[in-house]
Design a protein around this motif. Sequence first.
Motif, short mmCIF file in Angstrom:
data_model
loop_
_atom_site.label_atom_id
_atom_site.label_comp_id
_atom_site.label_asym_id
_atom_site.label_seq_id
_atom_site.Cartn_x
_atom_site.Cartn_y
_atom_site.Cartn_z
N ALA A 171 1.03 -1.28 -0.08
CA ALA A 171 0.07 0.29 -0.07
C ALA A 171 1.02 1.46 0.58
O ALA A 171 0.65 1.81 -1.01
CB ALA A 171 -0.83 0.10 1.71
N GLN A 172 1.57 1.29 0.47
CA GLN A 172 2.73 2.15 1.00
C GLN A 172 3.21 2.69 -0.42
O GLN A 172 3.71 4.19 -0.48
CB GLN A 172 3.64 2.14 2.19
N SER A 173 4.28 1.41 -0.81
CA SER A 173 5.23 2.31 -1.83
C SER A 173 4.44 2.18 -3.07
O SER A 173 4.62 2.95 -4.84
CB SER A 173 5.81 0.92 -2.14
N ALA A 216 -8.07 -6.05 -2.13
CA ALA A 216 -8.54 -7.03 -3.49
C ALA A 216 -7.19 -8.01 -3.90
O ALA A 216 -7.47 -8.81 -4.10
CB ALA A 216 -7.50 -5.46 -4.31
N LEU A 217 -6.49 -8.48 -2.58
CA LEU A 217 -5.52 -9.24 -2.30
C LEU A 217 -6.44 -10.75 -2.44
O LEU A 217 -6.25 -10.96 -1.95
CB LEU A 217 -4.54 -9.24 -1.44
N ASN A 226 -4.80 3.11 -1.18
CA ASN A 226 -5.29 2.78 0.78
C ASN A 226 -5.06 1.01 1.29
O ASN A 226 -5.24 0.12 0.59
CB ASN A 226 -6.81 2.98 0.71
N TYR A 227 -4.38 0.67 2.72
CA TYR A 227 -4.47 -0.57 3.15
C TYR A 227 -5.29 -1.57 3.20
O TYR A 227 -5.40 -2.44 2.11
CB TYR A 227 -3.53 -0.60 4.28
N LEU A 228 -6.71 -0.94 2.98
CA LEU A 228 -8.02 -1.90 3.36
C LEU A 228 -7.91 -1.72 1.94
O LEU A 228 -8.56 -3.38 1.32
CB LEU A 228 -8.81 -1.08 4.40
N ASP A 229 -7.80 -1.00 1.08
CA ASP A 229 -8.59 -1.34 -0.53
C ASP A 229 -7.54 -2.72 -0.99
O ASP A 229 -7.49 -3.83 -1.88
CB ASP A 229 -7.70 -0.64 -1.65
#
Length: 262
Positions: free
Chosen positions: A202-204, A215-216, A208-211
């Motif tokens: 998400a950071q790189s 997706a994963l 958004n982390y939750l998105d």
Amino acid sequence: MELAIAGRWALVCAASKGLGKGCAEALVAEGVNVVINARSSALLEETAEHLRDLNPAVSVHTVAGDIALAETRQAALAACPQIDILITNAGGPPPGDFRDWSREDWLEAVNVNMLTPIELIKATVDDMAERGFGRVINITSAAVKAPIDILGLSNGARSGLTGFIAGLARQPQLAGRNVTINNLLPGSFDTDRLKSTQKQVAQSSGQNYLDVRDALRLRVPAQRFGTADEFGAFCAFLCSAQAGYMTGQNILLDGGSYPGTY
Ligand code: NAP
């Protein structure tokens, strides 16, 4: 099913949380005495208390330290009166681009994820064979069957272990004495390791982390991540008396993610 391993002794490496803890819980529930290991002693002791609550009839010992160090391995082996079951595990190498990795980075990955399990196996399997019972489970990764580009250190080091185990497990002096050696290959299990990898993605990518997480998750045919409990239950079955005819195998637990027929 009665797994017929109550009273046996297991060394479960890297087991204060995540997949190793799941294995220790399942073994303790079956009446197996355990020595658990992790580097940080605070969480390790907490996990040990939890395991004693789970089954007050078993002994739970702890050995804090980096399992990649010879002195930790010696202490862990010495803490078991005998080792009937060995679960090898440690943290995975960091993701990255192979252009950035030094020879030291490679040596570290090979030491932790290939040579450390081999040292532990070397120290235990001949005694198991002499007693006529032994179960070794190496926690590796689905990346051994379907490599993940940013996990090159893991793909490489764990494949080295996998190749070695394929030959060792088939030695008649082990397989013929009821000593089995198998590798469990986790796909996506909802542990701290998975969450931190997802946070890095998400950071790189600026997402958004939750998105990213969702997706994963939806990429897994099972539409969910695995749990440490189900990983542990499978591990306990592989350690059972009934699993004695299965050795040298690489078993994927990945919710159907591996796309191949074989
Ligand atoms: P986790 O939740 O981060 O737990 C790792 C455990 O290992 C902790 O108890 C940690 O405690 C201990 N540990 C790490 N390095 C150690 C060392 N050198 N010596 C002793 N203990 C050590 O990770 P996990 O998800 O359970 O992953 C376990 C293994 O499976 C890793 O190698 C990982 O790469 C692999 N894997 C996991 C997944 C997944 O989806 N979760 C997928 C593929 C492969 P301390 O930090 O206190 O030492």
